[in-house]
Design an enzyme around this catalytic site. Structure first.
Site, PDB file in Angstrom:
ATOM      1  N   SER A 108     -15.769 -38.904  33.798  1.00  9.52           N
ATOM      2  CA  SER A 108     -15.110 -38.564  32.543  1.00  9.52           C
ATOM      3  C   SER A 108     -14.303 -39.684  31.910  1.00  9.52           C
ATOM      4  CB  SER A 108     -14.206 -37.342  32.760  1.00  9.52           C
ATOM      5  OG  SER A 108     -14.971 -36.209  33.082  1.00  9.52           O
ATOM      6  N   ASP A 326     -16.235 -28.315  33.959  1.00  7.27           N
ATOM      7  CA  ASP A 326     -16.473 -29.326  34.997  1.00  7.27           C
ATOM      8  C   ASP A 326     -15.940 -28.871  36.347  1.00  7.27           C
ATOM      9  OD1 ASP A 326     -16.982 -32.292  35.743  1.00  7.27           O
ATOM     10  OD2 ASP A 326     -14.849 -32.062  36.190  1.00  7.27           O
ATOM     11  N   HIS A 330     -17.895 -28.400  39.924  1.00  9.41           N
ATOM     12  CA  HIS A 330     -17.510 -29.135  41.135  1.00  9.41           C
ATOM     13  C   HIS A 330     -17.258 -28.183  42.303  1.00  9.41           C
ATOM     14  CE1 HIS A 330     -17.450 -33.231  39.811  1.00  9.41           C
ATOM     15  NE2 HIS A 330     -16.551 -33.030  38.851  1.00  9.41           N
ATOM     16  N   HIS A 475     -21.544 -34.920  39.512  1.00  6.97           N
ATOM     17  CA  HIS A 475     -22.086 -34.950  38.150  1.00  6.97           C
ATOM     18  C   HIS A 475     -23.593 -35.171  38.184  1.00  6.97           C
ATOM     19  CE1 HIS A 475     -17.892 -36.413  36.614  1.00  6.97           C
ATOM     20  NE2 HIS A 475     -17.895 -35.159  37.014  1.00  6.97           N
TER      21      HIS A 475
END
Length: 516
Positions: A108, A326, A330, A475
């Protein structure tokens, strides 16, 4: 702290970070991005946007959008596949390549720097070019690149940042901060060398923002980074929320609850700081259970930000992040990630209602993707969070769960890696894993895949199975979508480098180059 002293503080911050800043116009990435926008604009009529809103769904890859679209439709009594989220109705689309200069799969900090400053850079750094290695604060000053938000402030526009993470987290910080380490959210998290040198942490950079008259609206979580002990982590003992109010005096306010936010009069408050939780804000699933609702939704924060910013006589720039999409990924928990995506789409809907398509460019994208996949031939209307029911064969789809070659049912959604691996970990026994699961070690599976049932997999705690055991899912590296509407939106087409987004927004605002 009086107004005169604030001038000294802001001046020092500006000197520390901007006096020897890099000239982005000389950066190869910056030049290439500008040329790409010129090429994409060929043959298009000129358009000028008074306002720009950038929505960043953190980790919102194509699979996330598709699954959230279906879940949203199913929650509204439909089969789901035919549904569209608010931003999917915008008229222009493109794809963005999200790698950073040093990693094939980005993160990010490096990606938001591309989106906000027009240059690609290294992973882990914010608002600096690729000449800076992670943690090298001595070079960060000279390598700082201005963000679109800072440039908007320098031109007299009003600005805002809204997020469901800490307001000092990578994506929101990328709009205003310049640092060689994304984790330096307060001075206790800085390296001893950076702290001894007086390098400003991210929370300080927000409050002491030297461009224009400072950020008008900043809403999110992260109170611990703005206060000293016992309420926070700061070693300098400063109360940055109080400093915010002192800096902006009568026109400044700081709020900590949903009720306080909703009570803010946008005609009287111009500079608003909202820190609603000590750390990240709650997942939407948990927030709904709070009685009373102490935290606002992303939609409510977006609405209040726009109520203030739309008063600007020269226009505004606003960045809104769905940051916990996100975090759900995760954690290996698709239900949390998808629920966050739906609320993110609700926030876009609010913006569409509160602005005019004739003067406001709205861009919706992601900084990177995740490893979520949708597979298995489920029949039309099958619960997106459920077991695969259907399969391709002769006749109508089956109404029974499809079995794998070991005789076990499986779900439509999976992760390539993460804490949903079904082997025994040091935190949970072998079998299906439940949120929160934070293992530090794993054993291989001994019993085979678990025998799943529908109630279990559609529960909010279920972690989708992953192939590779990791403590945190990673990711994904595929391109992410861009959706756009409003003046200048037509330039968004084709496959573009991620820094293209900055240059397209700047072009829509009529900025040929950064101000000197």
């Amino acid at each position: 702290m009086g107004a005169s002293r604030w001038g000294v503080v802001v001046g020092l911050c500006c000197l520390a970070l901007s006096a020897r800043a890099a000239d982005p116009a000389q950066n190869a990435w910056f030049k290439a991005g500008r040329e790409a926008v010129k090429k994409a604009s060929a043959g298009l009529p000129k358009a000028h946007a008074r306002n720009v809103i950038l929505f960043v769904g953190d980790g919102m890859g194509i699979a996330t959008v598709t699954a959230a679209r279906i879940l949203d439709g199913q929650q509204n009594g439909k089969s789901g596949e035919e549904n569209l989220l608010s931003f999917e109705k915008l008229p222009y689309t493109a794809f963005s390549k999200t790698y950073t200069v040093d990693f094939q799969v980005g993160e990010s900090a490096g990606t938001i720097t591309a989106l906000m400053s027009g240059v690609k850079t290294r992973s882990g750094v914010l608002g600096v070019d690729e000449s800076v290695t992670r943690g090298d604060f001595a070079k960060a000053k000279a390598a700082s690149v201005p963000s679109l938000l800072e440039q908007a402030e320098d031109r007299g526009l009003w600005t805002g940042v809204v997020t469901t993470t800490t307001i000092t987290h990578a994506t929101p910080a990328g709009t205003y901060a310049h640092t060689p380490e994304r984790n330096w959210e307060d001075d206790s998290l800085e390296s001893p060398g950076a702290r001894d040198a007086g390098f400003p942490d991210i929370a300080r950079q927000l409050v002491e923002q030297p461009h224009g008259d400072g950020i008008e609206v900043a809403l999110g979580g992260g109170r611990i980074h703005f206060a000293g002990k016992p309420d926070g982590l700061r070693l300098d003992g400063r109360d940055l929320s109080a400093d915010w109010q002192k800096r902006f005096q009568a026109g400044g306010a700081a709020v900590t609850t949903r009720d306080e936010l909703l009570a803010v009069d946008p005609k009287k408050v111009r500079h608003l700081l909202g820190l609603f939780t000590p750390e990240h804000m709650s997942f939407e699933i948990e927030r709904r259970k709070l009685t009373p609702a102490l935290e606002p939704t992303l939609s409510e924060m977006t609405a209040k930000a726009l109520d203030i910013l739309t008063r600007s006589p020269k226009g505004f720039f606003l960045m809104v992040e769905g940051g916990r999409i996100d975090h759900g990924h995760h954690a290996g928990n698709a239900q949390r990630a998808l629920t966050e995506t739906i609320e993110f789409a609700n926030a876009v809907s609010v913006a569409l209602q509160k602005t005019k398509p004739t003067d406001t460019l709205i861009v919706v994208t992601a900084d990177h993707s995740h490893t979520l996949s949708i597979s298995g031939y489920p029949k039309r209307g099958n619960p997106i969070l459920g077991l695969v029911v259907g399969s391709i064969g002769e006749g109508a789809p089956s109404n029974e769960p499809v079995k794998d070659l070991s005789g076990k049912p499986y779900t439509t959604l999976h992760y390539a890696n993460g804490p949903g691996y079904t082997g025994q970990s040091d935190a949970q026994p072998e079998g299906a894993k439940l949120f929160p699961h934070k293992p530090t070690s794993y054993q291989g599976t001994k019993l085979g895949r678990p025998d799943l049932n529908e109630e279990e997999v559609e529960g909010p705690a279920y972690l989708q199975e992953s192939s590779v055991p990791l403590s945190s899912e990673t990711h994904g590296g595929e391109d992410v979508p861009i959706y756009a509407g409003g003046p200048g939106a037509a330039v968004f087409h084709g496959v573009q480098e991620q820094n293209f987004v900055y240059h397209a927004m700047a072009a829509a605002l009529g900025w040929a180059a950064p101000p000197k």
